[in-house]
Design an enzyme around this catalytic site. Structure first.
Site, PDB file in Angstrom:
ATOM      1  N   ARG A 171      -9.176 -15.540   9.585  1.00 22.93           N
ATOM      2  CA  ARG A 171      -9.551 -14.856   8.339  1.00 22.93           C
ATOM      3  C   ARG A 171     -10.590 -15.630   7.519  1.00 22.93           C
ATOM      4  O   ARG A 171     -10.592 -15.557   6.294  1.00 22.93           O
ATOM      5  CB  ARG A 171      -8.332 -14.593   7.450  1.00 22.93           C
ATOM      6  CG  ARG A 171      -7.260 -13.730   8.079  1.00 22.93           C
ATOM      7  CD  ARG A 171      -7.687 -12.285   8.197  1.00 22.93           C
ATOM      8  NE  ARG A 171      -6.561 -11.423   8.505  1.00 22.93           N
ATOM      9  CZ  ARG A 171      -6.063 -11.220   9.732  1.00 22.93           C
ATOM     10  NH1 ARG A 171      -6.625 -11.788  10.778  1.00 22.93           N
ATOM     11  NH2 ARG A 171      -5.031 -10.400   9.908  1.00 22.93           N
TER      12      ARG A 171
HETATM   13  P1  FAD Z   1     -14.631  -5.716   1.001  1.00 22.57           P
HETATM   14  O1  FAD Z   1     -13.168  -5.485   0.807  1.00 22.57           O
HETATM   15  O2  FAD Z   1     -15.560  -4.743   0.411  1.00 22.57           O
HETATM   16  O3  FAD Z   1     -15.002  -7.176   0.476  1.00 22.57           O
HETATM   17  C1  FAD Z   1     -14.226  -8.287   0.859  1.00 22.57           C
HETATM   18  C2  FAD Z   1     -15.092  -9.538   0.748  1.00 22.57           C
HETATM   19  O4  FAD Z   1     -16.159  -9.436   1.704  1.00 22.57           O
HETATM   20  C3  FAD Z   1     -15.768  -9.693  -0.610  1.00 22.57           C
HETATM   21  O5  FAD Z   1     -15.915 -11.085  -0.887  1.00 22.57           O
HETATM   22  C4  FAD Z   1     -17.136  -9.125  -0.390  1.00 22.57           C
HETATM   23  O6  FAD Z   1     -18.091  -9.634  -1.300  1.00 22.57           O
HETATM   24  C5  FAD Z   1     -17.403  -9.586   1.029  1.00 22.57           C
HETATM   25  N1  FAD Z   1     -18.387  -8.741   1.698  1.00 22.57           N
HETATM   26  C6  FAD Z   1     -18.333  -7.416   1.931  1.00 22.57           C
HETATM   27  N2  FAD Z   1     -19.426  -7.003   2.587  1.00 22.57           N
HETATM   28  C7  FAD Z   1     -20.194  -8.101   2.760  1.00 22.57           C
HETATM   29  C8  FAD Z   1     -21.453  -8.345   3.361  1.00 22.57           C
HETATM   30  N3  FAD Z   1     -22.187  -7.369   3.917  1.00 22.57           N
HETATM   31  N4  FAD Z   1     -21.929  -9.609   3.347  1.00 22.57           N
HETATM   32  C9  FAD Z   1     -21.227 -10.622   2.797  1.00 22.57           C
HETATM   33  N5  FAD Z   1     -20.032 -10.459   2.219  1.00 22.57           N
HETATM   34  C10 FAD Z   1     -19.531  -9.212   2.197  1.00 22.57           C
HETATM   35  N6  FAD Z   1      -7.844  -7.296   7.816  1.00 22.57           N
HETATM   36  C11 FAD Z   1      -7.679  -7.983   8.943  1.00 22.57           C
HETATM   37  O7  FAD Z   1      -8.272  -9.072   9.092  1.00 22.57           O
HETATM   38  N7  FAD Z   1      -6.861  -7.524   9.938  1.00 22.57           N
HETATM   39  C12 FAD Z   1      -6.220  -6.337   9.851  1.00 22.57           C
HETATM   40  O8  FAD Z   1      -5.507  -5.965  10.772  1.00 22.57           O
HETATM   41  C13 FAD Z   1      -6.404  -5.563   8.670  1.00 22.57           C
HETATM   42  N8  FAD Z   1      -5.797  -4.367   8.525  1.00 22.57           N
HETATM   43  C14 FAD Z   1      -6.021  -3.644   7.393  1.00 22.57           C
HETATM   44  C15 FAD Z   1      -5.425  -2.376   7.293  1.00 22.57           C
HETATM   45  C16 FAD Z   1      -5.638  -1.614   6.160  1.00 22.57           C
HETATM   46  C17 FAD Z   1      -5.000  -0.242   6.072  1.00 22.57           C
HETATM   47  C18 FAD Z   1      -6.454  -2.103   5.113  1.00 22.57           C
HETATM   48  C19 FAD Z   1      -6.728  -1.259   3.897  1.00 22.57           C
HETATM   49  C20 FAD Z   1      -7.049  -3.361   5.209  1.00 22.57           C
HETATM   50  C21 FAD Z   1      -6.819  -4.135   6.347  1.00 22.57           C
HETATM   51  N9  FAD Z   1      -7.380  -5.403   6.484  1.00 22.57           N
HETATM   52  C22 FAD Z   1      -7.224  -6.098   7.645  1.00 22.57           C
HETATM   53  C23 FAD Z   1      -8.125  -6.021   5.351  1.00 22.57           C
HETATM   54  C24 FAD Z   1      -9.640  -5.724   5.314  1.00 22.57           C
HETATM   55  O9  FAD Z   1      -9.959  -4.581   6.085  1.00 22.57           O
HETATM   56  C25 FAD Z   1     -10.444  -6.921   5.815  1.00 22.57           C
HETATM   57  O10 FAD Z   1     -10.233  -8.041   4.973  1.00 22.57           O
HETATM   58  C26 FAD Z   1     -11.954  -6.673   5.867  1.00 22.57           C
HETATM   59  O11 FAD Z   1     -12.605  -7.807   6.383  1.00 22.57           O
HETATM   60  C27 FAD Z   1     -12.586  -6.332   4.519  1.00 22.57           C
HETATM   61  O12 FAD Z   1     -13.906  -5.873   4.763  1.00 22.57           O
HETATM   62  P2  FAD Z   1     -14.667  -4.892   3.753  1.00 22.57           P
HETATM   63  O13 FAD Z   1     -15.950  -4.504   4.375  1.00 22.57           O
HETATM   64  O14 FAD Z   1     -13.771  -3.783   3.351  1.00 22.57           O
HETATM   65  O15 FAD Z   1     -14.936  -5.888   2.562  1.00 22.57           O
HETATM   66  N1  EPU Z   2       8.186  -8.468   9.708  1.00 25.06           N
HETATM   67  C1  EPU Z   2       9.349  -8.335   8.984  1.00 25.06           C
HETATM   68  N2  EPU Z   2       9.295  -7.667   7.791  1.00 25.06           N
HETATM   69  C2  EPU Z   2       8.155  -7.143   7.289  1.00 25.06           C
HETATM   70  C3  EPU Z   2       6.957  -7.290   8.026  1.00 25.06           C
HETATM   71  C4  EPU Z   2       6.993  -7.956   9.228  1.00 25.06           C
HETATM   72  O1  EPU Z   2      10.394  -8.819   9.405  1.00 25.06           O
HETATM   73  O2  EPU Z   2       8.221  -6.562   6.210  1.00 25.06           O
HETATM   74  C5  EPU Z   2       8.226  -9.128  11.015  1.00 25.06           C
HETATM   75  C6  EPU Z   2       8.040  -8.123  12.151  1.00 25.06           C
HETATM   76  O3  EPU Z   2       9.246  -7.505  12.490  1.00 25.06           O
HETATM   77  C7  EPU Z   2       7.480  -9.001  13.251  1.00 25.06           C
HETATM   78  C8  EPU Z   2       6.687 -10.087  12.495  1.00 25.06           C
HETATM   79  O4  EPU Z   2       7.160 -10.063  11.153  1.00 25.06           O
HETATM   80  O5  EPU Z   2       8.525  -9.626  13.946  1.00 25.06           O
HETATM   81  C9  EPU Z   2       5.187  -9.840  12.559  1.00 25.06           C
HETATM   82  O6  EPU Z   2       4.871  -8.587  11.938  1.00 25.06           O
HETATM   83  P1  EPU Z   2       3.542  -7.767  12.289  1.00 25.06           P
HETATM   84  O7  EPU Z   2       3.479  -7.524  13.768  1.00 25.06           O
HETATM   85  O8  EPU Z   2       3.480  -6.598  11.393  1.00 25.06           O
HETATM   86  O9  EPU Z   2       2.362  -8.785  11.997  1.00 25.06           O
HETATM   87  P2  EPU Z   2       1.959  -9.561  10.692  1.00 25.06           P
HETATM   88  O10 EPU Z   2       1.829 -10.986  11.083  1.00 25.06           O
HETATM   89  O11 EPU Z   2       2.867  -9.254   9.551  1.00 25.06           O
HETATM   90  C10 EPU Z   2      -0.595  -9.420  11.121  1.00 25.06           C
HETATM   91  C11 EPU Z   2      -1.804  -9.315  10.261  1.00 25.06           C
HETATM   92  C12 EPU Z   2      -2.218  -7.870  10.054  1.00 25.06           C
HETATM   93  C13 EPU Z   2      -2.447  -7.208  11.392  1.00 25.06           C
HETATM   94  C14 EPU Z   2      -1.131  -7.302  12.187  1.00 25.06           C
HETATM   95  C15 EPU Z   2      -1.272  -6.692  13.566  1.00 25.06           C
HETATM   96  C16 EPU Z   2      -1.984 -11.132   8.649  1.00 25.06           C
HETATM   97  C17 EPU Z   2      -1.752 -11.561   7.258  1.00 25.06           C
HETATM   98  N3  EPU Z   2      -1.563  -9.893   8.956  1.00 25.06           N
HETATM   99  O12 EPU Z   2       0.517  -8.943  10.376  1.00 25.06           O
HETATM  100  O13 EPU Z   2      -3.463  -7.889   9.345  1.00 25.06           O
HETATM  101  O14 EPU Z   2      -2.840  -5.868  11.243  1.00 25.06           O
HETATM  102  O15 EPU Z   2      -0.786  -8.697  12.339  1.00 25.06           O
HETATM  103  O16 EPU Z   2      -2.042  -7.469  14.395  1.00 25.06           O
HETATM  104  O17 EPU Z   2      -2.544 -11.868   9.453  1.00 25.06           O
HETATM  105  C18 EPU Z   2      -4.482  -7.817   7.192  1.00 25.06           C
HETATM  106  O18 EPU Z   2      -4.900  -8.961   7.433  1.00 25.06           O
HETATM  107  O19 EPU Z   2      -4.793  -7.187   6.145  1.00 25.06           O
HETATM  108  C19 EPU Z   2      -3.614  -7.164   8.173  1.00 25.06           C
HETATM  109  C20 EPU Z   2      -3.096  -5.974   7.980  1.00 25.06           C
END
Ligand code: FAD
Ligand code: EPU
Length: 294
Positions: A171
């Site tokens: 991240r």
């Molecule tokens: P923004 O939210 O718009 O901005 C975030 C940061 O990035 C800010 O500092 C902004 O200034 C900067 N930024 C944006 N665009 C640029 C650019 N072009 N150049 C330089 N900086 C920039 N994240 C994960 O890592 N894994 C996941 O599985 C995951 N699942 C998600 C699921 C859901 C339903 C949601 C809503 C979010 C999830 N996220 C996940 C979080 C999010 O999608 C990520 O953090 C993503 O990288 C944010 O990108 P963005 O374009 O939306 O940036």
């Molecule tokens: N768990 C619980 N309770 C909860 C949530 C999770 O017990 O409320 C347990 C699950 O049962 C499982 C373990 O925690 O045993 C891991 O859960 P999960 O598979 O949902 O993964 P996570 O580590 O909680 C990460 C990322 C997500 C990404 C998923 C899938 C981070 C902070 N989160 O979640 O990223 O989508 O894996 O790969 O790294 C994000 O970064 O915004 C994000 C959504």
């Protein structure tokens, strides 16, 4: 303010940022829809922030005072044509992909082309630039798995770097704040649509337990590989509600907007989590305007 046009021809409009965030929260700011490097240079003459897909942001109800840059037009277009000088039968290096390109559509398009590298990011509702800046990913893959070159724009000028130039990790890309990821070139392994689809489906399974409501994704990073969600869950906080923000019953690391939530509601929930979970948790969300941890 109605829409105005700047010196470089950029559309500038005062708009509620809630419209651009997946949480659906955020007050007004002056939004610059930048479509070229000249437009970026002009927009950066005053303090600015860069907005991507708005999928990791909690923006104050009062908005932000800075210009908010949104990559549009050619900076949100993609050229996936293999570069003949850099590609081999096993690996494709693409043309430029704009930082404003929505990641989900790009991932689907790469799957259809049978190009492997970014399928682990399936389901992340980011733009390419924001996903690169955060090195968004899952345990099945992250943005830096598929990057060849990153173009960065700052008020001092434009430069290109490679992943090897950056201290990227979980991240984090190592790209300083407010360096705009304007475009990237992707480096992808030649595979087949079916094989890429199978990997995508596998990565997508992990999302089954995630809430479907308005949210900025996971609130906290996983400390030392432990699921922050599990820790918050074990602290008994699932279903905690403040105002119209709720710790999701489906997954405790997600805060959702029940409708009409404010940034203050979300901040209060973040404080509650920090007070109750014994392990120190680092915020994954970005709070605008303050970068201070709650
Ligand atoms: P923004 O939210 O718009 O901005 C975030 C940061 O990035 C800010 O500092 C902004 O200034 C900067 N930024 C944006 N665009 C640029 C650019 N072009 N150049 C330089 N900086 C920039 N994240 C994960 O890592 N894994 C996941 O599985 C995951 N699942 C998600 C699921 C859901 C339903 C949601 C809503 C979010 C999830 N996220 C996940 C979080 C999010 O999608 C990520 O953090 C993503 O990288 C944010 O990108 P963005 O374009 O939306 O940036
Ligand atoms: N768990 C619980 N309770 C909860 C949530 C999770 O017990 O409320 C347990 C699950 O049962 C499982 C373990 O925690 O045993 C891991 O859960 P999960 O598979 O949902 O993964 P996570 O580590 O909680 C990460 C990322 C997500 C990404 C998923 C899938 C981070 C902070 N989160 O979640 O990223 O989508 O894996 O790969 O790294 C994000 O970064 O915004 C994000 C959504």
């Amino acid at each position: 303010m109605t829409a105005a046009v700047s010196r470089s021809g950029t559309r500038v409009e005062r708009l509620p940022l809630s419209r651009f965030t997946t949480l659906g929260v955020g007050g007004e700011a002056e939004v610059w829809f930048v479509t070229s490097h000249d437009a970026l240079a002009e927009a950066m003459e005053r303090p600015y922030r860069i907005l991507g897909g708005g999928s990791n942001l909690v923006i104050a109800d009062a908005g932000v005072p800075e210009r908010v840059l949104r990559l549009s037009g050619p900076l949100a277009e993609r050229d996936l044509t293999p570069d003949p000088l850099l590609s081999t039968p096993a690996r494709v290096v693409t043309g430029w992909v704009g930082g404003g390109v929505p990641l989900p559509g790009l991932v689907r398009q790469l799957q259809k082309l049978g190009l492997s590298g970014l399928e682990g990011t399936v389901g992340i509702p980011a733009q390419v630039g924001g996903a690169v800046w955060m090195n968004a990913g899952t345990r099945y893959g992250e943005m830096f798995d598929g990057l060849h070159t990153i173009e960065l724009v700052t008020p001092e000028g434009t430069r290109q770097v490679t992943p090897d130039d950056l201290p990227w990790g979980y991240r984090q890309s190592g790209i300083p704040r407010n360096h705009v990821v304007s475009r990237v070139r992707l480096a992808l392994t030649v595979s087949t649509p079916d094989a890429v689809l199978a990997k995508m489906d596998f990565a997508d399974q992990a999302r089954r337990g995630q809430p479907k409501m308005k949210t900025p994704g996971c609130a906290f990073k996983n400390p030392g590989g432990v699921s922050a969600g599990q820790l918050i869950d074990e602290a008994g906080l699932k279903g905690t509600r403040i105002g119209n923000a709720l710790i999701a019953p489906e997954h405790a690391n997600f805060i959702v907007n029940l409708g009409g939530a404010t940034a203050a509601d979300v901040h209060a929930l973040l404080d509650t989590v920090r007070a109750r979970v014994k392990v120190p948790l680092e915020l994954e969300y970005e709070l605008w305007p303050g970068q201070a941890e709650p």
